[in-house]
Write a protein that holds these residues in place. Structure first.
Motif, PDB file in Angstrom:
ATOM      1  N   TRP A 194      11.107  16.553   0.334  1.00 23.22           N
ATOM      2  CA  TRP A 194      11.931  17.895   0.773  1.00 23.22           C
ATOM      3  C   TRP A 194      11.420  18.100   1.956  1.00 23.22           C
ATOM      4  N   GLU A 205      -0.581  25.567 -11.147  1.00 23.69           N
ATOM      5  CA  GLU A 205       1.343  25.852 -10.686  1.00 23.69           C
ATOM      6  C   GLU A 205       2.162  25.306 -12.222  1.00 23.69           C
ATOM      7  N   ASN A 206       3.138  25.825 -12.390  1.00 27.47           N
ATOM      8  CA  ASN A 206       3.899  25.538 -14.008  1.00 27.47           C
ATOM      9  C   ASN A 206       4.212  23.998 -14.467  1.00 27.47           C
ATOM     10  N   ARG A 207       3.952  23.897 -15.419  1.00 29.07           N
ATOM     11  CA  ARG A 207       4.161  22.441 -15.919  1.00 29.07           C
ATOM     12  C   ARG A 207       5.694  21.832 -15.535  1.00 29.07           C
ATOM     13  N   PHE A 208       6.651  22.905 -15.423  1.00 27.48           N
ATOM     14  CA  PHE A 208       8.030  22.372 -15.087  1.00 27.48           C
ATOM     15  C   PHE A 208       8.076  22.508 -13.297  1.00 27.48           C
ATOM     16  N   ILE A 209       7.260  23.250 -13.118  1.00 31.53           N
ATOM     17  CA  ILE A 209       7.572  23.000 -11.524  1.00 31.53           C
ATOM     18  C   ILE A 209       6.803  21.591 -10.657  1.00 31.53           C
ATOM     19  N   GLN A 210       6.234  21.375 -11.779  1.00 30.40           N
ATOM     20  CA  GLN A 210       5.024  20.078 -11.393  1.00 30.40           C
ATOM     21  C   GLN A 210       5.490  18.849 -11.465  1.00 30.40           C
ATOM     22  N   TYR A 211       6.621  18.965 -12.555  1.00 25.69           N
ATOM     23  CA  TYR A 211       7.115  18.104 -13.397  1.00 25.69           C
ATOM     24  C   TYR A 211       8.356  17.532 -12.606  1.00 25.69           C
ATOM     25  N   PHE A 212       8.949  18.566 -11.752  1.00 27.15           N
ATOM     26  CA  PHE A 212      10.130  18.276 -11.165  1.00 27.15           C
ATOM     27  C   PHE A 212      10.151  18.413 -10.272  1.00 27.15           C
ATOM     28  N   TYR A 213       9.003  18.655  -9.666  1.00 24.95           N
ATOM     29  CA  TYR A 213       9.137  19.090  -7.583  1.00 24.95           C
ATOM     30  C   TYR A 213       7.322  18.369  -7.778  1.00 24.95           C
ATOM     31  N   ASN A 214       7.968  17.411  -7.937  1.00 17.03           N
ATOM     32  CA  ASN A 214       6.241  16.181  -8.105  1.00 17.03           C
ATOM     33  C   ASN A 214       5.862  15.821  -6.472  1.00 17.03           C
ATOM     34  N   GLU A 260       8.278  16.722  -3.062  1.00 13.46           N
ATOM     35  CA  GLU A 260       7.859  17.643  -2.685  1.00 13.46           C
ATOM     36  C   GLU A 260       7.384  16.383  -0.610  1.00 13.46           C
TER      37      GLU A 260
END
Length: 616
Positions: free
Chosen positions: A290, A274-283, A287
């Motif tokens: 949500w 996964e993208n690091r940006f997604i991993q940081y915000f969508y931890n 998840e």
């Protein structure tokens, strides 16, 4: 009493006169040319099994002869009606209006059918998506049906490949139709190509035996079957993997709903990083909130909002013919904005209205499935014929959708019966007074049938009819649905256990590799240092055989264990380590390691695996 007039300023998005009619004329006639002439021809061309461009064009022209003849018959009927009517004089503009009326009538017929389904099904799909366990049960149901389709696709592919094998064996290299057979073989899966090319005798002439050879027409039919069966098999394989991932994720959601740590835990990690940006915000914490808390409520609110829009559309479709008083809610909103000269509000209202109508209509097109004849599959698995068919539907539905929107907002002068300036779109359509029974009857009262279609969709009458005819549909109060759900649940459980065993094996192999990898490197380095390559020949091997036997026996167990754990090819054997051990004799080596051959210098190199059993 003086009424304050609102000033009318020229908006920044204003388009000068004369631009929009040209734009609509290009868009309309281009879409009509695509949907009635070019795309049907391309459908037949893509589905043809011809081996040349000329053959495919010929097949497409023959298949579309009846298709085009039907259009000419309908157009001739309208032409005769206008010619017989004494009050009408046939001119080119009127002839153009007849063609436009015929196309819009057919498009409006499809539009109301698709709109009635989408207005109910879209809000209901979001509402059911918020229910716990609903999506998981439906996924189990889809898994059972997809497994049946997958098995049928594999069986069909086997039958077609058997026919290809027979043709490949009968038509030899110097036959005039051999090029056609080679073209068919290129469309087959790689594993079947290897099987067919392995036992073929290219030195046998086709004239030596008096066999019955297939004709070119039969090869064209076989080519068409190969293209269809291979594409269907590939599609079912990809859909099965996607459905497994979806089922595993929904099962994880059901398990994490009762989690006290508020951390979303996946059973299987995603193979793609996964993208690091997604991993940081969508931890995992985000998840969990949500998936387990916010999404169900978001779906419920969205379903309510979409339901309100659907009610507004249904009410406006049934009342847009009434101009005094104005009952259509779309027309009310637009007229309120006209009084205040709020051009931005008019643009936003028109955009949202036609956007919702487009979603309801076009989403139904994506849900339609006519057996395996027309089917839009996700993840780039749709065949060319279905893509072209959907393009035809979009081109046919766009003009009547715009015309219906103008009627809902009373911007069409033929519906509002007001002497207002016509829009650029209606100026292209022309005056429908040439065909009064269509302009004053069908265009106004046929959209009212959307109420009946919405009621039928709400009570799932179409789904129940298909279920009675033997086409299994997902229905919560049906025994057949329960059986298929249980069957799909067992299939998902079996695939889950299989994947868990694979991951456990990979983890154990990785642990052993990390533990014993350094010892193997050290032993290899020490062996290369202490052994002189110049002294390694077959004469010294025979004199030092007894000494190397014991050295080999000590390290054999550890090295064999490392090789098995690495899941790689066996190590090359040097002359220095050759022993007389019965398990490592030449006969034993050929039995245990068949894909090896001997080369000068005392080394055994691996051969291609596809040539192991050629002589068997």
């Amino acid at each position: 009493m003086l009424v304050r007039q609102h000033p009318c300023f020229k908006p920044w998005s204003y388009i000068p006169d004369g631009i929009m009619p040209i734009f609509w004329r290009v868009v309309y006639w281009t879409s009509q040319f695509l949907t009635w002439i070019l795309l049907p021809f391309m459908q037949s061309y893509a589905r043809s099994g011809g081996f040349s461009i000329t053959g495919k064009i010929k097949t497409a022209l023959i298949e579309n002869a009846i298709y085009y003849g039907t259009y000419l018959l309908i157009f001739g009927a309208f032409l005769i009606y206008v010619a017989v009517n004494p009050h009408l004089h046939l001119e080119w503009n009127q002839l153009q209006t007849i063609g436009i009326a015929a196309a819009n009538t057919w498009g409006l017929f499809l539009l109301v059918l698709l709109l009635g389904y989408g207005l109910v099904e879209i809000p209901r799909s979001y509402w059911n998506g918020a229910k716990r366990g609903y999506l998981l049960m439906k996924t189990y149901f889809k898994a059972a049906k997809l497994m049946t389709e997958k098995a049928d696709a594999e069986e069909t592919l086997e039958d077609v490949m058997e026919e290809v094998r027979k043709v490949n064996e009968s038509i030899k290299y110097n036959h005039p139709l051999r090029k056609c057979v080679d073209t068919i073989l290129k469309k087959c899966p790689i594993e079947y190509q290897e099987k067919m090319g392995r036992n073929m005798d290219d030195y046998e002439d086709f004239d030596e035996k008096h066999n019955t050879y297939p004709s070119e027409k039969s090869l064209v039919k076989l080519h068409k079957q190969v293209i269809y069966s291979v594409q269907r098999h590939r599609r079912t394989q990809v859909q099965w993997q996607i459905l497994l991932e979806q089922a595993f994720y929904l099962e994880d959601v059901a398990k994490n709903e009762t989690s006290a740590t508020c951390q979303f835990v996946h059973t299987f990690q995603s193979p793609e990083p996964e993208n690091r940006f997604i991993q940081y915000f969508y931890n995992p914490t985000v998840e969990w909130y949500w998936e387990c808390l916010l999404r169900p409520w978001f779906y419920r609110v969205l379903a309510v909002v979409l339901s309100i829009f659907s009610v507004i559309v249904v009410w406006s479709e049934c009342t847009f013919f009434s101009t005094r008083p104005v009952l259509s809610l779309f027309a009310v909103f637009i007229q309120l904005a006209e009084k205040t000269y709020n051009y931005i509000y008019i643009e936003i209202a028109c955009f949202l209205s036609i956007f919702f109508l487009s979603i309801c209509v076009y989403s139904t097109v994506f849900r339609i499935r006519v057996f395996n004849y027309y089917y839009l599959a996700s993840h780039h698995q749709t065949d060319a014929y279905s893509l072209l068919f959907s393009g035809m539907l979009f081109c046919r539905l766009t003009p009547p959708l715009c015309l219906n929107f103008l009627g809902l907002t009373h911007m069409d002068s033929s519906i509002s019966h007001q002497n207002t300036q016509p829009t650029a779109y209606t100026s292209i359509m022309g005056s429908m007074k040439v065909l009064s029974f269509i302009a004053d009857g069908f265009y106004i009262y046929y959209p009212m049938l959307v109420v009946i279609l919405c009621i039928a969709t709400y009570f799932s009458l179409g789904t129940r009819c298909l279920n009675l005819l033997g086409f299994q549909q997902f229905m919560g109060d049906n025994d057949m649905t329960s059986d298929l759900v249980d069957e799909g649940k067992e299939l998902i459980r079996r695939e889950k256990r299989k994947r868990q065993r694979q991951e456990e094996g990979e983890n154990r192999r990785r642990e052993w590799k990390e533990r014993y990898g350094h010892s193997r490197e050290d032993s290899t380095r020490n062996r290369n240092v202490h052994i002189d390559p110049k002294e390694s020949n077959f004469s010294e091997m025979s004199t030092n055989r007894s000494t190397s036997k014991y050295t080999r026996a000590n390290n054999r167990t550890e090295r064999d264990r490392i090789e098995l754990l690495q899941d790689a090819e066996p190590l090359d054997f040097n002359a220095e380590t050759f022993t007389e051990d019965p398990l490592e004799s030449e006969s034993g080596r050929s039995f245990l390691y068949p894909p090896f051959r001997y080369q000068p210098g005392g080394r055994y190199l691996s051969m291609s695996r596809s040539r192991i059993f050629d002589d068997v």
